[in-house]
Design an enzyme around this catalytic site. Structure first.
Site, mmCIF file in Angstrom:
data_model
loop_
_atom_site.group_PDB
_atom_site.id
_atom_site.type_symbol
_atom_site.label_atom_id
_atom_site.label_comp_id
_atom_site.label_asym_id
_atom_site.label_seq_id
_atom_site.Cartn_x
_atom_site.Cartn_y
_atom_site.Cartn_z
ATOM 1 N N ASP B 100 -59.779 16.980 -21.724
ATOM 2 C CA ASP B 100 -58.646 16.052 -21.688
ATOM 3 C C ASP B 100 -58.853 14.882 -22.644
ATOM 4 O O ASP B 100 -57.895 14.389 -23.244
ATOM 5 C CB ASP B 100 -58.413 15.548 -20.256
ATOM 6 C CG ASP B 100 -57.496 16.485 -19.482
ATOM 7 O OD1 ASP B 100 -56.444 16.869 -20.027
ATOM 8 O OD2 ASP B 100 -57.832 16.845 -18.345
ATOM 9 N N TYR B 138 -60.250 12.287 -13.208
ATOM 10 C CA TYR B 138 -61.545 12.822 -12.768
ATOM 11 C C TYR B 138 -62.460 11.680 -12.361
ATOM 12 O O TYR B 138 -63.211 11.794 -11.398
ATOM 13 C CB TYR B 138 -62.185 13.662 -13.878
ATOM 14 C CG TYR B 138 -61.329 14.859 -14.231
ATOM 15 C CD1 TYR B 138 -61.174 15.907 -13.330
ATOM 16 C CD2 TYR B 138 -60.646 14.924 -15.435
ATOM 17 C CE1 TYR B 138 -60.359 16.985 -13.631
ATOM 18 C CE2 TYR B 138 -59.835 15.997 -15.749
ATOM 19 C CZ TYR B 138 -59.694 17.023 -14.844
ATOM 20 O OH TYR B 138 -58.877 18.086 -15.133
#
Ligand SMILES: Cc1cc2nc3c(=O)[nH]c(=O)nc-3n(C[C@H](O)[C@H](O)[C@H](O)COP(=O)(O)O)c2cc1C
Ligand SMILES: [Fe+2]
Ligand SMILES: [Fe+2]
Lengths: 136, 352
Positions: B100, B138
């Site tokens: 990402d 995350y």
């Protein structure tokens, strides 16, 4: 006579799936300016899903316009829905919406342009599908 | 390999000697004669491609932030995982964070230069920002569930993991400024529709066993975003490829399948290293095959792996799309039709 009617946007997944089925099929145009198919015998609709996170707008507008006509709607016998499982709870939601709105069975759901399995299941399913046996 | 980020700028150089006035006048005349190109203001009421608005609308209504998901409800569940399961989970998430991060700072911005319409540029900036949200989430999971030491250790692991670094490099080579715009889109679709899935498997697995279910809800939001990203970039790829000659199209297709083979090789090694310990490697591989096929379909290509190699554990499929229960008539055993359970059918366009 076309036994399938389908919609597919510029990404063409549903069109690729339908062509893999190798059956005669009429396409609902992407542009509202083009003419709609006018089925004159029972048919099955193949339709992709375009919902937002809440499930709104699952059925493409052109498909809704097509189904708004009572004559066309009256010949609809079932729906096969395209989508992508990665959309979670709204996976192939267009199929459930059309099934409910038009009181026809949801026959099958597939992802993107479908797999070899999807093609086999739909081909044999349609061959045995009762509303088609009496009609033709 | 070039550095991902430019070095901090050098201390300011001393001011250059002043330019003679005549030279300045000439420079002003030149700019008047050849004015610098200014982009045209974007008009969303004049579209070259309707897809841009359709995708923009979906992406914006789907906007979310990790704060929306009650991750702290997973604290108890986290405590039931064995230490090696926890370590695996944190590692998997650092690997996803890397992908990402790459999409946020390099992938989506690199594709801006290739945009065919101003609206496509706007969509790509939305995509770039959501990648930052993904990468950020995350860390929200980590700060809610894990110890700083465990997380630091996992980030170090990801920096040293040869498979992770190798797949990132293969993608970055295609994101380089001089690279081909269509190859760049292929690389982007493979990252978003294929490379993520060795990682996404694990939270889907835990959720299928009733564990870390809030974390899984968050991951599903990421998966949904990635589905639209992969779809849209694949769609733009197909539009651009249409304008090429048959031979050029064939070259691109060869490139795509070769890149897929290379990435697949790395992914199988990465998968083995991560999942051998809990005996899930075979299951994850089926999931990889299934997703590789979908990535290829996003580009308009046919599947590579045969259906028999893509038989994903049904519990994982159900975890991906919960609440979309299966009553499909053609795969059912009964002879009666089941009309779908009540779903939202309101839409002002229906007139019956
Ligand atoms: C904006 C957008 C929203 C979508 N929403 C859903 C969805 O809610 N559920 C689903 O199963 N698929 C969804 N899809 C995936 C499409 O249904 C899928 O890509 C389909 O193959 C498109 O068919 P077509 O290429 O024939 O138009 C969405 C795709 C886009 C671009
Ligand atoms: Fe992302
Ligand atoms: Fe993405």
């Amino acid at each position: 006579m076309a036994r399938l009617v389908f919609f597919s946007s510029g990404s063409g997944n549903t069109a690729r799936f339908v062509s893999a089925l190798g059956m005669s099929a009429a396409r609902i145009p992407v542009s509202p300016k083009d003419t709609m198919p006018e089925p004159d015998a029972p048919y099955v609709l193949v339709c992709p899903t375009y919902a937002d996170g809440e499930g709104r707008g699952a059925v493409p507008k052109q498909v809704i316009r097509f189904l708004n006509d009572p004559l066309r709607r009256g010949l609809l016998r079932g729906v096969i829905a395209g989508g992508n499982r990665n959309f979670g709870a709204t996976f192939a939601l267009a199929g459930r919406v059309i099934s409910q709105k038009c009181s026809v069975p949801l026959l099958h759901r597939f992802e993107l342009a479908g797999t070899g399995n999807d093609v086999a299941v739909v081909r044999s399913g349609l061959k045995a599908f009762a509303p088609f046996q009496t009609a033709a | 390999m070039r550095a991902a980020f430019p070095a901090p700028s050098e201390p300011r150089a001393p001011a250059p000697p002043r330019t003679p006035i005549r030279q300045k006048v000439r420079a002003v005349k030149d700019t008047i004669e050849q004015p610098r190109a200014v982009p045209r203001a974007i008009n969303w009421n004049r579209l070259q491609d309707e897809k841009d608005l359709e995708v923009w609308n979906r992406l914006t209504v789907n906007f979310w932030l990790p704060e929306k998901v009650p991750l702290s409800n997973d604290v108890q569940s986290w405590a039931t995982l064995r230490p090696e399961e926890r370590e695996l989970t944190i590692r998997v998430f650092t690997g996803l964070t890397l992908l990402d991060t790459i999409q946020n700072s390099l992938g989506a911005p690199a594709m801006l230069a290739d945009a065919q319409t101003p609206h496509e540029e706007a969509v790509l900036t939305n995509i770039a920002f959501m990648e930052a949200v993904h990468a950020r989430s995350y860390s929200s999971i980590f700060s809610t569930l894990c110890l700083t030491r465990e997380v630091d250790e996992a980030f170090r692991w990801s920096e040293d993991n040869p498979h992770l670094q190798e797949k990132a490099r293969l993608i970055l080579d295609e994101y380089d400024a001089g690279a081909d715009p269509l190859r760049r889109r292929i690389a982007s679709v493979f990252l978003e529709s294929f490379l993520f899935y060795s990682g996404f498997y694990l939270p889907m697995y835990w959720s299928s066993r009733g564990k870390l279910t809030n974390t899984a809800d968050l991951i599903r939001l990421i998966i949904r975003d990635e589905a639209i990203h992969g779809y849209y970039i694949g769609y733009k790829f197909q539009r651009a490829a249409e304008r090429l000659s048959e031979a050029e199209r064939q070259n691109l297709k060869d490139f795509a399948f070769n890149l897929m083979f290379d990435l697949y090789g790395i992914e199988t090694r990465y998968t083995g290293e991560l999942y051998d310990g809990i005996g899930l490697t075979g299951d994850v591989k089926a999931f990889l095959h299934y997703n590789a096929n979908k990535a290829l379909q996003n580009l308009g290509y046919e599947a590579l792996f045969p259906p028999a190699a893509c038989e994903v554990n049904p519990a994982i499929m159900a975890a991906l799309s919960p609440d979309s229960e299966n009553h499909d008539f053609f795969s059912g055993s009964g002879s009666s039709y089941v009309i779908g359970k009540t779903v939202a059918t309101e839409d002002e366009d229906w007139d019956f």
